[in-house]
Scaffold this motif. Sequence first.
Motif, PDB file in Angstrom:
ATOM      1  N   UNK A 190       0.933  -1.185  -0.004  1.00 25.01           N
ATOM      2  CA  UNK A 190      -0.048  -0.150  -0.028  1.00 25.01           C
ATOM      3  C   UNK A 190       0.728   1.173   0.023  1.00 25.01           C
ATOM      4  N   UNK A 191       1.839   1.429   0.906  1.00 19.82           N
ATOM      5  CA  UNK A 191       2.908   2.403   0.900  1.00 19.82           C
ATOM      6  C   UNK A 191       3.667   2.694  -0.401  1.00 19.82           C
ATOM      7  N   UNK A 192       4.044   1.556  -0.964  1.00 17.18           N
ATOM      8  CA  UNK A 192       4.619   1.584  -2.339  1.00 17.18           C
ATOM      9  C   UNK A 192       3.610   2.167  -3.576  1.00 17.18           C
ATOM     10  N   UNK A 193       2.572   1.584  -3.441  1.00 16.44           N
ATOM     11  CA  UNK A 193       1.659   2.125  -4.406  1.00 16.44           C
ATOM     12  C   UNK A 193       1.720   3.606  -4.266  1.00 16.44           C
ATOM     13  N   UNK A 194       1.246   4.095  -2.954  1.00 13.15           N
ATOM     14  CA  UNK A 194       1.266   5.567  -2.778  1.00 13.15           C
ATOM     15  C   UNK A 194       2.259   6.138  -3.283  1.00 13.15           C
ATOM     16  N   UNK A 195       3.504   5.613  -3.437  1.00 17.95           N
ATOM     17  CA  UNK A 195       4.781   6.351  -4.237  1.00 17.95           C
ATOM     18  C   UNK A 195       4.561   6.200  -5.631  1.00 17.95           C
ATOM     19  N   UNK A 196       4.060   5.205  -6.118  1.00 17.03           N
ATOM     20  CA  UNK A 196       3.957   5.195  -7.324  1.00 17.03           C
ATOM     21  C   UNK A 196       2.745   6.224  -7.968  1.00 17.03           C
ATOM     22  N   UNK A 197       1.626   6.390  -7.332  1.00 14.34           N
ATOM     23  CA  UNK A 197       0.741   7.088  -7.477  1.00 14.34           C
ATOM     24  C   UNK A 197       0.992   8.704  -7.274  1.00 14.34           C
ATOM     25  N   UNK A 198       1.931   8.936  -6.411  1.00  9.52           N
ATOM     26  CA  UNK A 198       2.454  10.191  -6.096  1.00  9.52           C
ATOM     27  C   UNK A 198       3.913  10.204  -6.490  1.00  9.52           C
ATOM     28  N   UNK A 199       4.404  10.277  -7.607  1.00 10.10           N
ATOM     29  CA  UNK A 199       5.748  10.331  -7.925  1.00 10.10           C
ATOM     30  C   UNK A 199       6.780  11.264  -7.490  1.00 10.10           C
ATOM     31  N   UNK A 200       6.057  12.259  -7.144  1.00 12.40           N
ATOM     32  CA  UNK A 200       6.830  13.415  -6.488  1.00 12.40           C
ATOM     33  C   UNK A 200       7.493  13.094  -5.095  1.00 12.40           C
ATOM     34  N   UNK A 201       6.919  12.107  -4.585  1.00 18.14           N
ATOM     35  CA  UNK A 201       7.566  11.649  -3.279  1.00 18.14           C
ATOM     36  C   UNK A 201       9.238  10.925  -3.375  1.00 18.14           C
ATOM     37  N   UNK A 202       9.034  10.188  -4.649  1.00 21.96           N
ATOM     38  CA  UNK A 202      10.314   9.455  -5.133  1.00 21.96           C
ATOM     39  C   UNK A 202      11.082  10.464  -5.669  1.00 21.96           C
ATOM     40  N   UNK A 203      10.646  11.346  -6.416  1.00 21.51           N
ATOM     41  CA  UNK A 203      11.724  12.379  -7.344  1.00 21.51           C
ATOM     42  C   UNK A 203      12.241  13.006  -6.331  1.00 21.51           C
ATOM     43  N   UNK A 204      11.514  13.748  -4.978  1.00 21.69           N
ATOM     44  CA  UNK A 204      12.304  14.492  -4.347  1.00 21.69           C
ATOM     45  C   UNK A 204      13.248  13.636  -3.225  1.00 21.69           C
ATOM     46  N   UNK A 205      12.627  12.485  -2.828  1.00 17.37           N
ATOM     47  CA  UNK A 205      13.803  11.613  -2.043  1.00 17.37           C
ATOM     48  C   UNK A 205      14.967  11.177  -2.786  1.00 17.37           C
ATOM     49  N   UNK A 206      14.983  11.140  -3.994  1.00 12.97           N
ATOM     50  CA  UNK A 206      16.244  10.743  -4.825  1.00 12.97           C
ATOM     51  C   UNK A 206      17.074  12.016  -5.472  1.00 12.97           C
ATOM     52  N   UNK A 207      16.196  13.092  -5.676  1.00 15.47           N
ATOM     53  CA  UNK A 207      16.795  14.620  -6.042  1.00 15.47           C
ATOM     54  C   UNK A 207      17.850  14.941  -5.090  1.00 15.47           C
ATOM     55  N   UNK A 208      17.334  14.776  -3.804  1.00 16.69           N
ATOM     56  CA  UNK A 208      18.042  15.382  -2.676  1.00 16.69           C
ATOM     57  C   UNK A 208      19.397  14.880  -2.534  1.00 16.69           C
ATOM     58  N   UNK A 209      19.695  13.434  -2.521  1.00 18.09           N
ATOM     59  CA  UNK A 209      20.755  12.484  -2.393  1.00 18.09           C
ATOM     60  C   UNK A 209      21.818  13.010  -3.513  1.00 18.09           C
ATOM     61  N   UNK A 210      21.180  13.281  -4.847  1.00 18.26           N
ATOM     62  CA  UNK A 210      21.998  13.685  -5.920  1.00 18.26           C
ATOM     63  C   UNK A 210      22.830  15.394  -6.016  1.00 18.26           C
ATOM     64  N   UNK A 211      21.732  15.997  -5.236  1.00 17.52           N
ATOM     65  CA  UNK A 211      22.250  17.334  -4.951  1.00 17.52           C
ATOM     66  C   UNK A 211      23.525  17.158  -3.992  1.00 17.52           C
ATOM     67  N   UNK A 212      23.440  16.407  -2.963  1.00 21.87           N
ATOM     68  CA  UNK A 212      24.422  16.200  -2.036  1.00 21.87           C
ATOM     69  C   UNK A 212      25.628  15.692  -2.486  1.00 21.87           C
ATOM     70  N   UNK A 213      25.356  14.688  -3.294  1.00 22.71           N
ATOM     71  CA  UNK A 213      26.457  14.231  -4.052  1.00 22.71           C
ATOM     72  C   UNK A 213      27.482  15.217  -4.615  1.00 22.71           C
TER      73      UNK A 213
END
Length: 268
Positions: free
Chosen positions: A10-33
């Motif tokens: 259910x929680x993973x489907x929420x990420x699929x339906x609200x892709x902004x959650x995954x986008x921002x959780x991955x963009x921040x680490x890229x920025x840090x690197x």
Amino acid sequence: MSDALTVMRRNLIKIKRVPDLLVFSTMQPIMFVLLFGYVFGSLAGPNAGGYREFMMAGIFAQTIVFGATITGAGLADDMQKGVIDRFRTLPMHPSSVLVGRTLSDVVNNVIVLVVMSLTGLVIGWRIRGSVLDALIAYALMLLFSYAISWIMACIGLKVKAPEIVNNAAFMVIFPLTFIANTFVPAENMPSALKWFAGWNPVSTITHAARERFRNLGAMGGDSAAMREKIEYTWALQHAEIYTLAWVLVVLAIFVPLATRIYARAVAK
């Protein structure tokens, strides 16, 4: 366990339906690197490439610790929106909500680590150990983040809004991740901070990952010489054992505590 896997899905489907959650959780680490690699790396002068290799384990550790706040924020959000009340009406084990929430965040951390690793490879970071060593390093980091998730679960169940979780966690996590060997060698710190960094579990997970990735010699000199220089506490000398012990203690304390808090919260 089947109930927990259903909640996780259910929680993973929420990420699929609200892709902004995954986008921002991955963009921040890229920025840090990129920012730490090229801004802080510029201070290393001709050894900027070595610094970028040195810092990657630290950025991994920082990101998975900050990423654990997703557990607390997600539970607080479900409590605020009444989703937990809906779970109460279903024939499911109460602890499955917490287990499913923490497991879904492990999956999120796997995605984040993959993205960060690819970004690190682009800027010059290399895994110089074996494939097995690398897998052990990643597994240790995921175990560490899983333990932190249960601490965040307790916070998320006690606060009244998701925003409070981030603010409360930041006050604790920020000094833990910076008073450590994440971005600079701890031996260069003042004595008191050096002692704290030496026993800080964020330092030990970072050190353990560096050893497995064979990145200890990145800042100059060989790995053996660097190891002799930085081993000033028992925790760093036995980084993997200390980290695993810390994980077990946290889980032993906060899994039953979070379960008890959850039971009280849904009983109201």
